[in-house]
Design a protein around this motif. Sequence first.
Motif, PDB file in Angstrom:
ATOM      1  N   SER A  29      17.454  11.672 -16.630  1.00 45.65           N
ATOM      2  CA  SER A  29      18.337  12.235 -15.605  1.00 45.65           C
ATOM      3  C   SER A  29      17.557  12.944 -14.509  1.00 45.65           C
ATOM      4  N   SER A  30      16.295  13.330 -14.815  1.00 51.36           N
ATOM      5  CA  SER A  30      15.457  13.971 -13.805  1.00 51.36           C
ATOM      6  C   SER A  30      14.486  12.994 -13.162  1.00 51.36           C
ATOM      7  N   LEU A  31      13.922  12.080 -13.977  1.00 50.62           N
ATOM      8  CA  LEU A  31      12.909  11.155 -13.464  1.00 50.62           C
ATOM      9  C   LEU A  31      13.495  10.128 -12.496  1.00 50.62           C
ATOM     10  N   VAL A  32      14.695   9.636 -12.782  1.00 45.67           N
ATOM     11  CA  VAL A  32      15.289   8.612 -11.902  1.00 45.67           C
ATOM     12  C   VAL A  32      15.521   9.154 -10.490  1.00 45.67           C
ATOM     13  N   PRO A  33      16.164  10.344 -10.343  1.00 49.37           N
ATOM     14  CA  PRO A  33      16.303  10.867  -8.967  1.00 49.37           C
ATOM     15  C   PRO A  33      14.955  11.146  -8.307  1.00 49.37           C
ATOM     16  N   LEU A  34      13.975  11.632  -9.092  1.00 49.19           N
ATOM     17  CA  LEU A  34      12.668  11.932  -8.528  1.00 49.19           C
ATOM     18  C   LEU A  34      12.043  10.689  -7.913  1.00 49.19           C
ATOM     19  N   PHE A  35      12.016   9.614  -8.664  1.00 47.42           N
ATOM     20  CA  PHE A  35      11.355   8.411  -8.148  1.00 47.42           C
ATOM     21  C   PHE A  35      12.208   7.695  -7.095  1.00 47.42           C
ATOM     22  N   LEU A  36      13.511   7.917  -7.065  1.00 48.06           N
ATOM     23  CA  LEU A  36      14.313   7.393  -5.959  1.00 48.06           C
ATOM     24  C   LEU A  36      13.943   8.082  -4.662  1.00 48.06           C
ATOM     25  N   VAL A  37      13.759   9.420  -4.754  1.00 48.45           N
ATOM     26  CA  VAL A  37      13.354  10.164  -3.554  1.00 48.45           C
ATOM     27  C   VAL A  37      11.944   9.772  -3.146  1.00 48.45           C
ATOM     28  N   VAL A  38      11.061   9.664  -4.122  1.00 48.11           N
ATOM     29  CA  VAL A  38       9.676   9.307  -3.821  1.00 48.11           C
ATOM     30  C   VAL A  38       9.598   7.949  -3.131  1.00 48.11           C
ATOM     31  N   ASN A  39      10.395   6.999  -3.587  1.00 45.70           N
ATOM     32  CA  ASN A  39      10.316   5.626  -3.066  1.00 45.70           C
ATOM     33  C   ASN A  39      11.369   5.357  -1.990  1.00 45.70           C
ATOM     34  N   VAL A  98       3.666  14.758  -9.361  1.00 45.35           N
ATOM     35  CA  VAL A  98       4.674  15.725  -9.821  1.00 45.35           C
ATOM     36  C   VAL A  98       4.826  15.653 -11.344  1.00 45.35           C
ATOM     37  N   VAL A  99       4.841  14.436 -11.908  1.00 45.19           N
ATOM     38  CA  VAL A  99       4.960  14.281 -13.365  1.00 45.19           C
ATOM     39  C   VAL A  99       3.762  14.919 -14.068  1.00 45.19           C
ATOM     40  N   PHE A 100       2.546  14.678 -13.537  1.00 43.63           N
ATOM     41  CA  PHE A 100       1.359  15.293 -14.134  1.00 43.63           C
ATOM     42  C   PHE A 100       1.455  16.820 -14.105  1.00 43.63           C
ATOM     43  N   ALA A 101       1.902  17.378 -12.980  1.00 43.34           N
ATOM     44  CA  ALA A 101       2.017  18.834 -12.873  1.00 43.34           C
ATOM     45  C   ALA A 101       3.011  19.381 -13.892  1.00 43.34           C
ATOM     46  N   LEU A 102       4.120  18.664 -14.099  1.00 48.50           N
ATOM     47  CA  LEU A 102       5.106  19.119 -15.086  1.00 48.50           C
ATOM     48  C   LEU A 102       4.516  19.112 -16.499  1.00 48.50           C
ATOM     49  N   VAL A 103       3.826  18.038 -16.866  1.00 48.70           N
ATOM     50  CA  VAL A 103       3.261  17.935 -18.221  1.00 48.70           C
ATOM     51  C   VAL A 103       2.138  18.945 -18.416  1.00 48.70           C
ATOM     52  N   TYR A 104       1.269  19.065 -17.441  1.00 48.02           N
ATOM     53  CA  TYR A 104       0.124  19.966 -17.576  1.00 48.02           C
ATOM     54  C   TYR A 104       0.573  21.422 -17.711  1.00 48.02           C
ATOM     55  N   THR A 105       1.653  21.777 -17.072  1.00 46.81           N
ATOM     56  CA  THR A 105       2.139  23.159 -17.131  1.00 46.81           C
ATOM     57  C   THR A 105       3.105  23.388 -18.286  1.00 46.81           C
ATOM     58  N   SER A 164       0.826  -1.200   0.000  1.00 38.19           N
ATOM     59  CA  SER A 164       0.000   0.000   0.000  1.00 38.19           C
ATOM     60  C   SER A 164       0.868   1.261   0.000  1.00 38.19           C
ATOM     61  N   ARG A 165       1.973   1.190   0.811  1.00 36.97           N
ATOM     62  CA  ARG A 165       2.881   2.337   0.847  1.00 36.97           C
ATOM     63  C   ARG A 165       3.534   2.568  -0.518  1.00 36.97           C
ATOM     64  N   THR A 166       3.818   1.482  -1.224  1.00 38.71           N
ATOM     65  CA  THR A 166       4.412   1.608  -2.566  1.00 38.71           C
ATOM     66  C   THR A 166       3.447   2.317  -3.517  1.00 38.71           C
ATOM     67  N   ALA A 167       2.170   1.914  -3.487  1.00 37.01           N
ATOM     68  CA  ALA A 167       1.173   2.561  -4.344  1.00 37.01           C
ATOM     69  C   ALA A 167       1.018   4.040  -3.993  1.00 37.01           C
ATOM     70  N   ALA A 168       1.011   4.329  -2.659  1.00 37.14           N
ATOM     71  CA  ALA A 168       0.847   5.724  -2.235  1.00 37.14           C
ATOM     72  C   ALA A 168       2.010   6.587  -2.719  1.00 37.14           C
ATOM     73  N   MET A 169       3.244   6.048  -2.649  1.00 38.84           N
ATOM     74  CA  MET A 169       4.405   6.824  -3.104  1.00 38.84           C
ATOM     75  C   MET A 169       4.368   7.065  -4.624  1.00 38.84           C
ATOM     76  N   GLN A 170       3.848   6.070  -5.360  1.00 45.74           N
ATOM     77  CA  GLN A 170       3.746   6.290  -6.812  1.00 45.74           C
ATOM     78  C   GLN A 170       2.742   7.395  -7.126  1.00 45.74           C
ATOM     79  N   VAL A 171       1.697   7.514  -6.293  1.00 44.61           N
ATOM     80  CA  VAL A 171       0.744   8.612  -6.479  1.00 44.61           C
ATOM     81  C   VAL A 171       1.450   9.952  -6.354  1.00 44.61           C
ATOM     82  N   ILE A 172       2.346  10.068  -5.359  1.00 42.86           N
ATOM     83  CA  ILE A 172       3.068  11.333  -5.168  1.00 42.86           C
ATOM     84  C   ILE A 172       3.979  11.614  -6.362  1.00 42.86           C
ATOM     85  N   GLY A 173       4.727  10.602  -6.817  1.00 45.13           N
ATOM     86  CA  GLY A 173       5.628  10.814  -7.956  1.00 45.13           C
ATOM     87  C   GLY A 173       4.875  11.156  -9.232  1.00 45.13           C
ATOM     88  N   LEU A 174       3.786  10.430  -9.466  1.00 44.34           N
ATOM     89  CA  LEU A 174       3.006  10.700 -10.679  1.00 44.34           C
ATOM     90  C   LEU A 174       2.295  12.048 -10.599  1.00 44.34           C
TER      91      LEU A 174
END
Length: 743
Positions: free
Chosen positions: A100-110, A84-91, A72-82
């Motif tokens: 080079s940006s996504l890998v560090p982001l999801f390492l921090v998220v997870n 941020v990705v949605f906000a970047l694309v939408y804007t 459950s914690r894994t799913a919740a963390m993916q919600v947080i990472g996704l």
Amino acid sequence: MDVDIATVAILGNAGGALIGFAIAVVAARNQDVPGARQYGWLAVAGGCWCALSIWQILVSDPAAVRTVYLLSRTAAMQVIGLWVVFALVYTGRQSWLRPSSLVPLFLVVNADVLLLLTDQAHDLVEVAAVPVTQLGTTLVAIQRGPTFAVLLAVSYGLLLLGYALLIEFLFRSQNVYRRQTAAIIIGTGLPIFVAVLYDFGYTPHPAIDFTPVAFSLNAVLVGWVLFKDESLSVTTLSGDTLVDNLPDPVIALNDDCVIIDYNAAAASALDQPDPDGELLDDLVPGLVDHIERGEVFSFGDSFTYYNPQTTSLTDQSGTERGRLVVLRDVTGQQRRQDRLEALQAATQQFIEAETAEAVAEMAVEFATAVLDQNAAGVFLEDDGILEPAVISESIAEHVEDELLYASPTDEPESKLWKTYETGEIQAVSLDKDGLDPLDNALMLPLGSHGVMAITSHDSTLATEDRRYAAILAQTTQVALDQVERERELRQSRSSVQRRREQIEFFNGVLRHSLHNAMVVIRGRAEHIRTDVPRSKRRHLDSISNWCGKLTEMSETIRDINNTVTASEAERLDAVDLNATLRRSIESLRVEYDSVSISCELDGDYSVQANELLEEVLLSILRNAVDHNNADTPQVTVSVQQASDWLQVRIADDGPGMSDELKTTVFERGLSPDQTAGGFGLYFVSVMMDLYGGTLWFEDNHPTGTVAILEFQQAVTGDEAEDDFGPDDTETAATEAQTKSHDR
């Protein structure tokens, strides 16, 4: 009534899971919406989070609860990472989404998930599964150590990063989705608020987290805003741009050409008090086509002309989502353009008119029909009196006949005559002249031809109307000048034709009389031949020879006259140059006993000339011999190719010719002692000009002169069929003529 909080949580998460997966399906079907694909994955992660939350509630074994909590914690963390990705694309920051940006982001998220998986190796996190009874419900709850507070801070920081991107985008000037963005920001606050309450202990039960359910409810709101509600899409930018009191119609359209906003002028032009939500083509069929073509148009029964100006409404990805259409009122400009085009089209008709009356009729018709004036008239001068040539019916009905004529003796002074005499435009009031319903008139001079009068019911003619009236008057004057010139030209042509016929008649009589006289003289000479001593008969031979020469000369003069008066097409033909040169040389040898002539012909040549070409060549050959003081004059004849031209070069070994004589030798006034046949060279010059050719003299070396006759090379029938079409032949002849004139 006791409420089973576990049942409520299970049902809420079940609904949340279904909503998340349904939103993912809708997003997959609307890939053209900015951020749709990323939000679809976000909804999938939220649905999985809800499903795992149900499982965590149902499991009672502490060890199993720890395992489900990890998932459950894994799913919740993916919600947080996704998120941020949605906000970047939408804007519109897709360029940030690099590995080079996504890998560090999801390492921090997870980070929390990775620490939980490797807990046995480092013992940095504390996770305890403890049964807790609250509100009559016993469930296994997860308790975390102090390290979890740091991980929560990181998670909330990432959530706030997404919020910051959306807020910045909300106030960005080019954002065409301001209402939509605001709705997303507000809606997403619900799951974050619920998460904060849970993390700070404000929950019905420590084992139940309603954050997934809140996220699913938020997904419904955001999904509706993204994929269904058009009113929250591109409306805002048009609302910022529209000015209600702008006189030009302004319409905001979505990509389906549905009206989503408008101003008061647009509602008036469309004759719809509230066109919001209507298809533009349903209100005005064909209007969308006019707008897309971008050309000036009018619609309905209106005489108003619009020039559409379209601005694309694009999203943050550069995709067009609608159009802002401004219909600029260009009625005044269009009317001016129509008038100018009509005047330009009428100019050719004016010039082609054959009579002054026809010109006057066109001028009056143009003034009333195109310039929108009430009446007009053209008054032409005839023997010192201005008379009406053509007038409108309203002038004929309301103006007395005596006022339609003008002369210098009129008392009081006629306004028509004053305009004619001064040559100045005059604006005249007709109120005091009893010419109702005509209020005023504009008098425009037509040079020496007369006056044009344009009348109107208005108190004054507008400046623009006066300007176009002046242009019309100038055009009319030019047309009348043309008619006058054509009349004079016809008279001149008629006079020239009469004189030509008279000259031809007398020339014919002269040739006929001369021919008969030569026949009589030659006959008389032959009649007395037997009575003349043999030693004196050479005089009779001379008489007979001169009779023949004079007869031939009269025929030559006839041919010259026919050539001069003929058109170019009639006077020119393809002539065999080789054969003509040989005949001319043979004639020269007969005339001169002691002359040496050589001829160099390397090919078969034809030139543009006529039957007088032999006489032209013979005149130049005679000139070469007559001016040569050698006992045996040497004459060389050759032909050279010069592009599309042929040069006949006749060289002699005589004393030569001065530079001054080279330029004046073809003048008609030269005396025979200068040229020993000055009329002959003048004749040659005239004929070469009629042939479209050129004649000049150059020095020969070591002595003598070279006469150069340059002819247009003729195209024989077979060559024309092989090499040229009809148009090509005409073009070649025209170019040849141009070259001749340029020399």
